[in-house]
Design a protein around this motif. Structure first.
Motif, short mmCIF file in Angstrom:
data_model
loop_
_atom_site.label_atom_id
_atom_site.label_comp_id
_atom_site.label_asym_id
_atom_site.label_seq_id
_atom_site.Cartn_x
_atom_site.Cartn_y
_atom_site.Cartn_z
N VAL B 173 60.61 7.64 33.82
CA VAL B 173 59.47 8.73 33.02
C VAL B 173 58.19 8.03 33.82
CG1 VAL B 173 57.75 8.65 31.04
CG2 VAL B 173 60.28 8.84 30.86
N GLY B 174 57.98 6.85 34.24
CA GLY B 174 56.80 6.57 34.87
C GLY B 174 56.64 6.86 36.36
N GLN B 175 57.62 7.24 37.05
CA GLN B 175 57.93 7.85 38.23
C GLN B 175 57.42 9.21 38.30
OE1 GLN B 175 58.79 7.08 41.40
NE2 GLN B 175 59.09 4.92 41.30
N ALA B 177 55.81 10.83 35.91
CA ALA B 177 54.45 11.04 35.32
C ALA B 177 53.56 10.80 36.69
CB ALA B 177 54.21 9.73 34.36
N PHE B 178 53.54 9.73 37.58
CA PHE B 178 52.77 9.45 38.60
C PHE B 178 52.98 10.61 39.92
CE2 PHE B 178 51.34 5.16 37.30
CZ PHE B 178 49.88 5.51 37.51
N LEU B 180 53.76 13.47 39.09
CA LEU B 180 52.95 14.86 38.73
C LEU B 180 51.47 14.60 38.87
CD1 LEU B 180 55.00 15.52 35.42
CD2 LEU B 180 55.10 16.83 37.73
N ASP B 181 51.02 13.40 38.45
CA ASP B 181 49.68 13.22 38.53
C ASP B 181 49.32 13.29 40.04
OD1 ASP B 181 47.20 11.85 37.24
OD2 ASP B 181 47.67 10.57 39.08
N GLU B 182 49.93 12.90 41.05
CA GLU B 182 49.49 12.78 42.54
C GLU B 182 49.24 14.36 42.67
OE1 GLU B 182 50.25 10.43 45.67
OE2 GLU B 182 51.02 8.85 44.73
N GLY B 184 48.89 16.44 40.96
CA GLY B 184 47.72 16.83 40.30
C GLY B 184 47.97 18.06 39.46
N ALA B 185 46.91 18.70 38.85
CA ALA B 185 46.94 20.12 38.43
C ALA B 185 47.13 20.89 39.64
CB ALA B 185 45.64 20.31 37.39
N ARG B 191 42.84 22.10 39.84
CA ARG B 191 41.51 21.78 38.99
C ARG B 191 40.68 21.34 40.14
NH1 ARG B 191 40.32 18.15 35.13
NH2 ARG B 191 41.48 16.58 36.49
N HIS B 192 40.86 20.30 41.23
CA HIS B 192 39.78 19.92 42.00
C HIS B 192 40.18 20.47 43.27
CE1 HIS B 192 38.48 17.09 39.06
NE2 HIS B 192 39.85 16.39 39.12
N ILE B 197 37.92 16.76 47.11
CA ILE B 197 38.55 15.62 46.89
C ILE B 197 38.49 14.70 48.27
CG2 ILE B 197 40.69 14.21 46.65
CD1 ILE B 197 41.74 16.41 44.58
N HIS B 201 36.58 11.31 48.66
CA HIS B 201 37.08 10.11 49.21
C HIS B 201 36.65 9.62 50.51
CE1 HIS B 201 40.92 8.05 50.76
NE2 HIS B 201 41.04 7.58 49.32
N TYR B 230 60.42 6.38 47.29
CA TYR B 230 60.04 5.58 46.27
C TYR B 230 60.74 5.30 44.99
CZ TYR B 230 55.64 5.59 48.84
OH TYR B 230 54.56 5.73 49.95
#
Lengths: 254, 254
Positions: B173-175, B177-178, B180-182, B184-185, B191-192, B197, B201, B230
């Motif tokens: 789940v953590g994998q 989640a991250f 998807l996060d990377e 991003g939307a 979104r951005h 970005i 940065h 990973y």
DNA sequence: ACCTGAACACCGTTCAAGT
DNA sequence: ACCTGAACACCGTTCAAGT
């Protein structure tokens, strides 16, 4: 203290001729100091902590701060509620930073994992916001820097070091996610009545299709203690696995 | 094929005297077969897959099924949208079941992890719903049974076996989640803006506060390939760590 | 320029009326 | 009994008007 000599009847623009009450019987002049971005974000985080992310609406936040809904946008200088959420996310990232990061990769990763876990337990709604580039802001960036610092002493190639970071982050987030899931919305209002869950569970087991679950006895809800243990145990397994990636110990496991 | 002999001008109650168009020029009689719960849940899952969880509204779903909003509740026999989400969650749990679970704990856990990952990548919105007792439904229960089956051959005490299950679930789940996060939307509408970005940065790195990030070169976005690696790497580390909990090999690491 | 009230286009759900 | 249109109490946000 509060009461100042009243100078005239209509000299305040808050008073109109037909206003009959005395100044000091009414609440303080509503000197709404314009809120700062920080105070608004802090209020939003407090609200989310206390009542969940769903409670964080522009209107509710305004009420909390004794302001008008649209003033939130002006005061915090955000263009949308989404941006406010971005600020909340980064605020929590600040809580994930370890003060004195150990030199060694193993205690360093352990410290990060534990600090992150503490921050997420304090702000469980953070998990729900994953998928929004949660590590993009200033604190998030510092967090990424911190992770890189943690694995400096890990004697492995760059991809393995990166994998170690991702794996530990991943593990923490997953742990919290499942912990929150198990206690369910129980905290957040109890979506499913406990009794209904138990009865449904018994009914499923009665089909005989779940021998192992049935053998495990009446599904005790996981306690906070259990979760602490699972976390500690899983983390140690992970660190033990990662240490096998150390060059002297051999090539990364594969 | 489509055209049937027209029998009369007003014999259909769908036709009113002032209706001038011919029957076969209009869409089929809108014979809205009452939807089943299954068809509604399937449509909701499809919608979430295609446009994200936010697109799954009662009104939109009704539109999709050519029904009236309130009919969704009747047809699916749910009392709230929350219950519909519960059904969607359990549907995905069905996708997480492994057909032929290996006997050995190690390939078994690996198979579960990979199957779970595939299901979550196909239905990324599932992660957002964690915290709602995601493993409570019939498929979720079968999933828990499957996990217990996987660790049967792990020669360790019960808490360690339970920890192994939780740790692996957690990791997957953590994998995701991250991952998807990377991305991003980015997928979900961006979104951005990418350029913003990158500029932000660069600006952060220019402060000199992030030497390690700066040294790592221009933050390449993680590719799907990286994430696969990973995942595989982290999973092997985890399994290697867990194997150290095997009784013959010694007490669980601690 | 900054702030904000009213309005708009949504949302889930209630409820009373239809069949 | 089952289904559903209208209405209700929300939501984030636009916009034009205030100061």
């Amino acid at each position: 203290m509060r009461g100042e000599p009243r100078r005239g009847r209509y000299d305040s623009d808050l008073m109109t001729p037909d206003e009959e009450s005395l100044v000091w019987t009414r609440p303080a002049p509503a000197r709404r100091l314009p809120q700062t971005r920080e105070s608004i974000v802090a209020a939003a985080v407090r609200l989310a902590d206390a009542e969940g992310l769903a409670a964080v609406t522009v209107r509710r936040l305004a009420e909390e701060l004794d302001a008008r809904p649209m003033s939130i946008y002006s005061y915090a200088r955000v263009e949308s509620k989404d941006e406010l959420l971005d600020l909340m996310i980064d605020e929590v990232c600040g809580d994930m930073l370890v003060e004195d990061l150990p030199e060694d990769w193993r205690p360093a990763l352990r410290a990060i994992a534990e600090r992150t876990r503490a921050a997420l337990l304090a702000h469980p709604w953070w998990i729900e916001l994953i998928g929004r580039n949660v590590l993009l802001g200033p604190h998030g960036t510092r967090y990424r820097e911190q992770s890189l610092a943690a694995v400096r002493t890990l004697d492995a190639d760059e991809p393995a070091r990166q994998a170690a970071i991702v794996t530990v982050q991943t593990f923490v987030v997953g742990q919290i996610a499942f912990a929150l899931d198990e206690q369910g919305a129980a905290a957040a209002g109890g979506r499913h009545p406990e009794a209904a869950i138990r009865q449904y569970h018994r009914q499923l087991l009665a089909t005989g299709d779940f021998p192992l679950l049935a053998g495990a006895g009446p599904a005790e809800p996981t306690t906070a203690d259990d979760r602490d243990r699972y976390f500690a145990q899983g983390l140690e397994w992970l660190l033990a696995g990662i240490s096998s990636a150390q060059s002297p110990g051999g090539r990364p496991v594969q």
